[in-house]
Design an enzyme around this catalytic site. Structure first.
Site, PDB file in Angstrom:
ATOM      1  N   CYS A 167      10.710  10.171  -0.555  1.00  0.00           N
ATOM      2  CA  CYS A 167      10.145   9.496   0.615  1.00  0.00           C
ATOM      3  C   CYS A 167       9.521  10.461   1.617  1.00  0.00           C
ATOM      4  CB  CYS A 167      11.224   8.662   1.299  1.00  0.00           C
ATOM      5  SG  CYS A 167      12.135   7.602   0.151  1.00  0.00           S
ATOM      6  N   HIS A 306      11.110   8.817  10.791  1.00  0.00           N
ATOM      7  CA  HIS A 306      11.222   8.210   9.464  1.00  0.00           C
ATOM      8  C   HIS A 306      11.779   6.794   9.602  1.00  0.00           C
ATOM      9  CE1 HIS A 306      11.221   8.353   5.140  1.00  0.00           C
ATOM     10  NE2 HIS A 306      12.503   8.030   5.081  1.00  0.00           N
ATOM     11  N   HIS A 343       8.668   0.286   4.177  1.00  0.00           N
ATOM     12  CA  HIS A 343       8.745   1.650   3.633  1.00  0.00           C
ATOM     13  C   HIS A 343       7.782   1.786   2.465  1.00  0.00           C
ATOM     14  CE1 HIS A 343      10.069   5.480   2.501  1.00  0.00           C
ATOM     15  NE2 HIS A 343      11.379   5.350   2.649  1.00  0.00           N
TER      16      HIS A 343
END
Length: 418
Positions: A167, A306, A343
């Site tokens: 990620c 994030h 995401h």
């Protein structure tokens, strides 16, 4: 090309495909308006899943960017990368045919790669036999397929690579791209991240990890830093930035969105899923990025975190920001745009880098929506629910990934001058 240590790097183009819009401008407008792009899954029958929601691209027409014949042979993830790359090049008004041979490079990252191609061909083999597997499967399911396809489509013969850091991929890719220019290995880099993970197998895998959000209302499911958060929302998309050596950009009178100031990556070296409780990896990445940038810590006004909306990530990231910024942490606006777009996996760090760039350019911090109940462990200024016009001298983007991967990027407001 002669080595030129310390060359300055600027951002001159942006392209994006997100659940909020099919270009960067519409995505930015949606973010500033505080809209959610999360909705029920339509790509496949998800009725067996507890919370069948995702961030799908709405109304995307691949043939606007890729020839129909080629489209039949390549994975959806590569299509998204090619589309965002073409958008970014167009936005930068970059005439690639006029660039010196080898001066334009590509650094594109993905966490998974050709998910569609692999899953579909596995099903074909199970149902129809090995002889029916596509001869294009191998070359179109690799992590570096998209960077190769973009190079072929645009004629970019400079450095070309794929970056994979879970990620944190998008942030790591943009940081490495900037370093290539700083070191004198290219004048322009097409950089970013992409992902097309919306297949039942991958969705089921994340569900089995108990990582996905559950909520009756899709638009309220992603709620970073809120005390009631319970998981992230998986999304597809791509974002590409055009990074350019400053003198090269000035010579062609390019529009400069922001200046790249510094970047770093680091590892937790702790666990394949959980972040270290002390946030050691992202803390180190942020400190190294600040050191490489040469800026004063208290000139960072905004952080695009994030902020996945998982209980652990948001707590650990908050701790890391406090550890790095000390008392200045109370004066930094921190928001998670995942509250609106979910995401995007390998593309997450890239879209968040682009948002940090536009925050410098537009002097507006996008909000963290769905923030209702404060969490004592998450005690920063999360720009709750409404965008905020504010002075942004420097913006940071942070990313945290499975396997302990972390990245941090810093951009500065462009004020002109060489």
């Amino acid at each position: 090309m002669a080595e030129a240590p310390g060359r300055r790097v600027v951002v001159t183009g942006l392209g994006a495909l997100t659940p909020l819009g099919l270009d960067m401008e519409s995505t930015w407008e949606g973010l500033v308006d505080g809209r959610s792009g999360i909705a029920p899954i339509t790509f496949f029958d998800a009725s067996a899943f507890p919370c069948p929601i995702a961030g799908e691209l709405k109304g995307f027409e691949p043939t606007n960017y890729v020839d129909a014949k080629l489209l039949r042979r390549i994975d959806r993830s590569s299509v998204l990368a090619m589309a965002a790359s073409r958008q970014a090049v167009e936005d930068a008004q970059l005439d690639l045919e006029r660039q010196a041979p080898g001066s334009v490079g590509i650094v594109l990252g993905t966490g998974i790669g050709g998910a569609y191609m692999l899953v579909e061909n596995h099903l074909v083999m199970e149902e129809r036999g090995a002889r029916r597997v596509s001869p294009f499967m191998i070359t179109n399911s690799l992590p570096d397929t998209a960077s190769g396809l973009v190079a072929i489509a645009l004629g970019a013969r400079g450095p070309n690579m794929a970056v994979t850091a879970a990620c944190a991929t998008g942030g790591a890719a943009v940081g490495e791209a900037a370093e290539l220019i700083r070191r004198g290995e290219a004048e322009v880099i097409i950089a970013g991240g992409f992902e097309a993970p919306l297949r039942p197998l991958y969705y089921a895998g994340f569900q089995a990890m108990r990582a996905l959000a559950e909520h009756d209302d899709p638009k309220l499911a992603s709620r970073p830093f809120d005390a009631d958060r319970n998981g992230f929302v998986i999304s597809e998309g791509a974002t590409v930035l055009i990074l350019e050596e400053l003198d090269h950009a000035l010579a062609r009178d390019a529009h400069i969105y922001a200046e790249w100031k510094g970047a770093a990556t680091a590892s937790d070296a702790f666990d394949m899923v959980a972040s270290a409780d002390d946030g050691r990896g992202v803390t180190h990445a942020m400190r190294q990025a600040l050191d490489s940038s040469g800026i004063d810590l208290d000139t960072v006004d905004y952080i695009n975190a994030h902020g996945t909306s998982t209980p652990m990530n948001d707590r650990v990231e908050t701790h890391a920001i406090r550890e790095v910024f000390g008392g200045h942490a109370d004066h930094v606006a921190v928001s998670s745009t995942k509250s609106m777009i979910g995401h995007m996996m390998g593309a997450a760090g890239a879209i968040e880098a682009a948002v940090a760039v536009l925050t410098c350019d537009r002097q507006v911090a996008p909000p963290t929506i769905n923030y209702r109940t404060p969490d004592p462990d998450c005690d920063l200024d999360y720009v709750p629910n409404e965008a905020r016009p504010m002075e942004v001298r420097h913006a940071m983007s942070t990313s945290v990934g499975l396997g302990g991967h972390n990245s941090a990027l810093i951009f500065g407001r462009w004020e002109g001058g060489a």
